[in-house]
Design a protein around this motif. Sequence first.
Motif, short mmCIF file in Angstrom:
data_model
loop_
_atom_site.label_atom_id
_atom_site.label_comp_id
_atom_site.label_asym_id
_atom_site.label_seq_id
_atom_site.Cartn_x
_atom_site.Cartn_y
_atom_site.Cartn_z
N ARG A 1 0.86 -1.20 0.00
CA ARG A 1 0.00 0.00 0.00
C ARG A 1 0.89 1.24 0.00
N LEU A 2 0.57 2.19 -0.86
CA LEU A 2 1.33 3.43 -0.93
C LEU A 2 0.37 4.58 -1.16
N GLU A 3 0.23 5.42 -0.15
CA GLU A 3 -0.60 6.61 -0.24
C GLU A 3 0.33 7.80 -0.07
N ASP A 4 0.57 8.51 -1.17
CA ASP A 4 1.53 9.61 -1.16
C ASP A 4 1.15 10.64 -0.09
N ASN A 5 2.16 11.01 0.67
CA ASN A 5 2.02 11.97 1.76
C ASN A 5 1.16 11.46 2.91
N GLU A 6 0.83 10.16 2.89
CA GLU A 6 0.05 9.58 3.98
C GLU A 6 0.82 8.46 4.68
N LEU A 7 0.96 7.33 3.98
CA LEU A 7 1.66 6.20 4.60
C LEU A 7 2.13 5.21 3.54
N VAL A 8 3.04 4.35 3.98
CA VAL A 8 3.51 3.21 3.18
C VAL A 8 3.28 1.96 4.02
N GLU A 9 2.73 0.93 3.39
CA GLU A 9 2.55 -0.35 4.09
C GLU A 9 3.30 -1.42 3.32
N PHE A 10 4.03 -2.26 4.05
CA PHE A 10 4.70 -3.38 3.40
C PHE A 10 4.58 -4.61 4.27
N THR A 11 4.73 -5.76 3.62
CA THR A 11 4.74 -7.04 4.35
C THR A 11 6.11 -7.69 4.16
N ALA A 12 6.49 -8.49 5.13
CA ALA A 12 7.77 -9.21 5.07
C ALA A 12 7.55 -10.61 5.61
N GLU A 13 7.71 -11.61 4.74
CA GLU A 13 7.65 -13.01 5.18
C GLU A 13 9.08 -13.49 5.37
N VAL A 14 9.33 -14.16 6.49
CA VAL A 14 10.70 -14.55 6.80
C VAL A 14 10.71 -15.79 7.68
N ASP A 15 11.72 -16.64 7.49
CA ASP A 15 11.93 -17.77 8.39
C ASP A 15 12.49 -17.25 9.71
N ILE A 16 11.97 -17.77 10.81
CA ILE A 16 12.39 -17.29 12.13
C ILE A 16 12.79 -18.46 13.01
N LYS A 17 13.53 -18.13 14.07
CA LYS A 17 13.87 -19.14 15.05
C LYS A 17 12.60 -19.61 15.75
N PRO A 18 12.42 -20.92 15.87
CA PRO A 18 11.20 -21.40 16.51
C PRO A 18 11.24 -21.18 18.02
N ALA A 19 10.07 -21.04 18.61
CA ALA A 19 9.98 -20.99 20.08
C ALA A 19 10.15 -22.42 20.60
N ILE A 20 11.04 -22.60 21.56
CA ILE A 20 11.35 -23.94 22.06
C ILE A 20 11.12 -23.99 23.56
N ASP A 21 10.38 -25.01 23.99
CA ASP A 21 10.23 -25.27 25.42
C ASP A 21 11.36 -26.20 25.83
N LYS B 1 14.75 -35.64 23.76
CA LYS B 1 13.78 -35.19 24.75
C LYS B 1 12.86 -34.09 24.24
N VAL B 2 13.13 -33.56 23.04
CA VAL B 2 12.34 -32.43 22.56
C VAL B 2 12.24 -32.47 21.04
N GLU B 3 11.10 -32.02 20.54
CA GLU B 3 10.89 -31.91 19.09
C GLU B 3 11.10 -30.45 18.70
N VAL B 4 12.05 -30.22 17.81
CA VAL B 4 12.38 -28.85 17.40
C VAL B 4 11.90 -28.64 15.97
N PRO B 5 10.94 -27.73 15.75
CA PRO B 5 10.52 -27.45 14.36
C PRO B 5 11.64 -26.76 13.59
N LEU B 6 11.85 -27.17 12.35
CA LEU B 6 12.95 -26.65 11.55
C LEU B 6 12.45 -26.02 10.26
N PRO B 7 12.99 -24.87 9.88
CA PRO B 7 12.61 -24.24 8.60
C PRO B 7 13.12 -25.07 7.42
#
Length: 480
Positions: free
Chosen positions: A97-117, A293-299
Motif C-alpha cells: 500500500r502506498l498513499e503519497d504523503n500519507e503512509l507506506v505499508e509493506f509485508t515481510a515473510e521470513v523464516d524465524i527461530k522457533p519458540a522452544i520449550d 527429549k524435545v521436538e524442534v521445528p525446523l525451517p
Amino acid sequence: MKSAVETLSPTRAKLTVEVPFEELKPSLDAAYKQIAQQINVPGFRRGKVPPMVIDRQVGRGAVLDQAINDALPKKYVEALQENSLEPLAQPEIEVTRLEDNELVEFTAEVDIKPAIDLPAYEGLEAEVDDVEVSDEDVEEQVTALRERFGTLSDVERPAADGDFVVIDLKATKDGEVLEGAEVSGMSYQVGRGGMLEGLDEALTGMSAGEDKTFSSQLVGGDLVGEEVEVAVTVTQVQEQELPELDDDFAQEASEFDTAEELTADVRERLGRGKRLEQAAAARDAVLEALLEKVEVPLPDSLVADELTARRQNIEQQLAMAGITMASYLEDEEQTQEEFEAELERRVRDAVAAQFLLDEIAKKEELGVNQEELSQHLVRRAQQSGQDPQEFANHMFQHNHIPDLVQEILRGKALATLVESAVVKDASGNTVELKNLRPDGTIGEPEPEPEAEVEAADESADEATDEAPEVTEADAEKSEA
C-alpha cells in the motif's frame, strides 16, 4: 510506525508494517538530494534543483521508489525487534500500500527461530564405548613408523601388493590424449588405492618394461566420471625393506633408547588419542540424549540450504582425494538413497542442536569476554592455516564477529550440558571428561602463542568495544 505479526508456521512469520510519511522524510530528503546531483536542469545549478522541479522532470514515483528502498530495511529491523523475532534468512518483502504523503505499508515473510520449550537438561545420561588399545593397533603404528625409515631396492620380478613401482600414465578418450591426464616417472605403491579405479589390478603382475591398457573413470577435471582408456607403463619395480624393530631403530627414529620404550610410548599415545575420541563421543552422546527429549521445528529452507552446502563439501573432499561418489558409496555399503537420508538426518540434528544450544546459552545468561574471543580467533585461524591477525581483520571487515560469538556461546552451552551429565562406558565406568574445553571442543589443554593472542586481542578490542562481556542477547542484536 505500526507493526503486526502473523504466525504462518512455527518457523515462519509474516510482518505487516505501516510507516507514516513523516517517518519517511529523511529518506525522501536524501532521495531528492541524490537525484538533484544526477540531473541537469536549465536555470538550476547541479545539486540545487528544487523537489518540485524534480517531480516534474523525473517523476514523483522515482523519488518515492528510492526513498522507500532506503527506508524499508531499517523499518524491517525495527519491526523485528518490536515483535521479538529472530530471522534466519533474507525476507520476502512486498509493498502492499502506498498513499503519497500519507503512509507506506509493506509485508515481510521470513523464516524465524522457533519458540522452544527447553526440557530438563541437567544430569543427562549417556553411554560410550570402552577405551581399548589392542596389540594390532600398536603394531599398525609401529609398522607405519618403520615404513617411514624403509628403503627401496629394484627387483627383477612382477609387481605384487605392497611393492613400489615407477610408472608412466596416459588417459585417452576417442583416441585423443586428455589434457592434464598424462604423467611420467611417478612412484606409486601397489594396493594403496585412491588414484584410478582399476590401476592396482592392472599393476599387479606387471614387470619393468611392460605396459597395459585398462578402462577407468576420471575422478577430477571437466570430464569427471567419464569413461576413458588408460595406458600404464612400468619402468621399475621396487621392494620396500623395513628396518628391524630393535634398540638401534628406536634410537634412530625416536628419543627413546630401547624398542620396548618406543612401543610403550606408541601405546600411551594411542591411549590418549582413544580417550580424546571417547570424550568427543561422550559430548555427542549427551547432545543426542537432549535431542531425544524435545521436538524442534525446523525451517525447510534452512535445512535445504545446509543440505546443499554439506553435499557440495563432501563432493569436493572426495574429488580432492581422487574418489568418485560411486566408489565412496560402495566402500560405505550405502545406496544413494541411504546416503541422502543419512545426510538429511545429520543436518536436521545439527540445526536442531544449534537452536537448543542457543536457548540454553540464553537461559544460563552465558557471555563471551574479550580473552575468549581472542583465543577463539587464534584457534580458528590456526585451523584454517591463516595468520591470526589477517584472519581477525577479515572477520571484522566482513562482520563475522557475531557468528564467532555465537559459536563460543554454543560451545559454552554444550560444555554446561556435558559437565552435568552422567556418562559411562560400556563396562559401567564413569567417563571423566577432562579433555572438554570451555567452548565445548575436545582437545588437550594448549597454551596459546602469546604473540598471536596479543595480536588477536588488539582486534578483539574493536569487537567487544572494551565491554567486559558480550551476552546472548547482544549477539542476536548484532546478527539482526
